[in-house]
Scaffold this active site. Structure first.
Site, short mmCIF file in Angstrom:
data_model
loop_
_atom_site.label_atom_id
_atom_site.label_comp_id
_atom_site.label_asym_id
_atom_site.label_seq_id
_atom_site.Cartn_x
_atom_site.Cartn_y
_atom_site.Cartn_z
CG HIS A 106 -2.24 -0.91 1.29
ND1 HIS A 106 -2.60 -1.60 2.07
CD2 HIS A 106 -2.31 -1.60 0.27
CE1 HIS A 106 -3.49 -2.42 1.80
NE2 HIS A 106 -3.59 -2.57 0.56
N GLY A 172 -1.54 -8.64 13.05
CA GLY A 172 -1.76 -7.43 13.51
C GLY A 172 -2.65 -6.78 12.29
#
Ligand code: BV8
Length: 225
Positions: A106, A172
């Protein structure tokens, strides 16, 4: 030769002081996604979007990797095999901890991109819409991050890596953003042993054969050992 593919999300950097998106008081509680993490939001108000990323960039340059990041760097250095970290995070914690085989699917806070000529460069700490591109001079500068509706980076590397993984771990991440949220299911279908290391159950937990619940700085070093 063991192939380990690890997907990380904001939760691995939470203990480095970097905000997550969907936890209490997280980034999406402070800003509407459509205003700060979409191309439309940037077109509407580039100054606001630069402010959002300037604040996160300032936090990220002060942040330090935590035991989870260091454990993954040790794994890469010591394993008899290959480790690939695919991170959804735009911070530089994995590299700062010593990981070398890292894909920022990203994008990265540390990079700037020119919308006009697609030149990329090291982002200054503070960016503004007026910044001229060092290559073409156009004032068309944006953060080099992937917004909603945009195609993530390095898909041509990620998909084959998932197919060949012996072990796929997700650390996470809430499993709510695609295509990353489907990686566990895909890797499992392709024969990988899948493990989710997260503070709590996620939207993708059912895709994982093994779950280790807890803070990344505690559960990741144990898993790596
Ligand atoms: C794309 C970058 C097409 C910038 C981000 C309808 C259905 C399905 C999909 C879609 C749909 N409508 C639209 C879509 C596609 C869309 C999408 O998935 N939308 C969602 C909302 C439904 N996806 C896209 O647009 C993507 N592009 O699809 O292109 C395509 C695809 C493939 C091939 C061709 C074409 C692009 C998405 C990228 C968006 N950019 N960020 C920036 O950072 O600002 S998203 C951002 O949120 C992150 O990058 C990350 O990816 C994502 C999820 O965040 P997480 O990392 O998981 O963090 P979160 O806060 O959510 O969770 C933290 C977790 O950690 C929690 O579980 C918590 O319990 C845990 N935790 C907390 N503390 C700790 C901890 N764990 C351990 N220890 C701790 N201490």
């Amino acid at each position: 030769m063991k192939k380990v593919v690890i997907l990380t999300g904001a939760g691995i950097s939470a203990e480095s002081g970097l905000g997550t998106f969907r936890d209490e008081g997280g980034l999406w509680a402070q800003h509407a996604i459509e205003d700060v993490a979409t191309p439309e939001g940037f077109a509407r108000n580039p100054g606001l979007v630069h402010e959002f990323y300037n604040a996160r960039r300032a936090q990220a340059v002060e942040a330090k990797p935590n035991e989870a990041h260091f454990a993954l760097a040790r794994l890469e250095a010591e394993i008899d095999g290959e480790v690939l970290v695919i991170t959804q995070n735009v911070d530089g914690m994995h590299e700062a901890a010593g990981s070398r085989n890292v894909i920022h699917m990203h994008g990265e806070l540390a990079k700037a991109l020119c919308q006009s000529c697609e030149h990329r460069w090291q982002a200054p700490l503070v960016m503004s819409p007026e910044d001229p591109c060092p290559s073409c001079g156009e004032a068309a500068t944006r953060p080099d991050v992937v917004w909603f509706g945009e195609i993530p980076y390095a898909m041509h590397v990620i998909d084959p890596a998932l197919a060949e993984a012996d072990i796929f771990a997700a650390i996470g991440t809430s499993g709510q953003v695609y295509p990353a949220a489907a990686y566990g299911q895909h890797a499992r279908r392709m024969g990988a042993h899948t493990v989710e290391l997260n503070l709590e159950a996620s939207s993708a937990s059912r895709d994982f054969a093994e779950h280790r619940r807890g803070k990344a700085s505690e559960v990741v070093p144990v898993w790596v050992e």
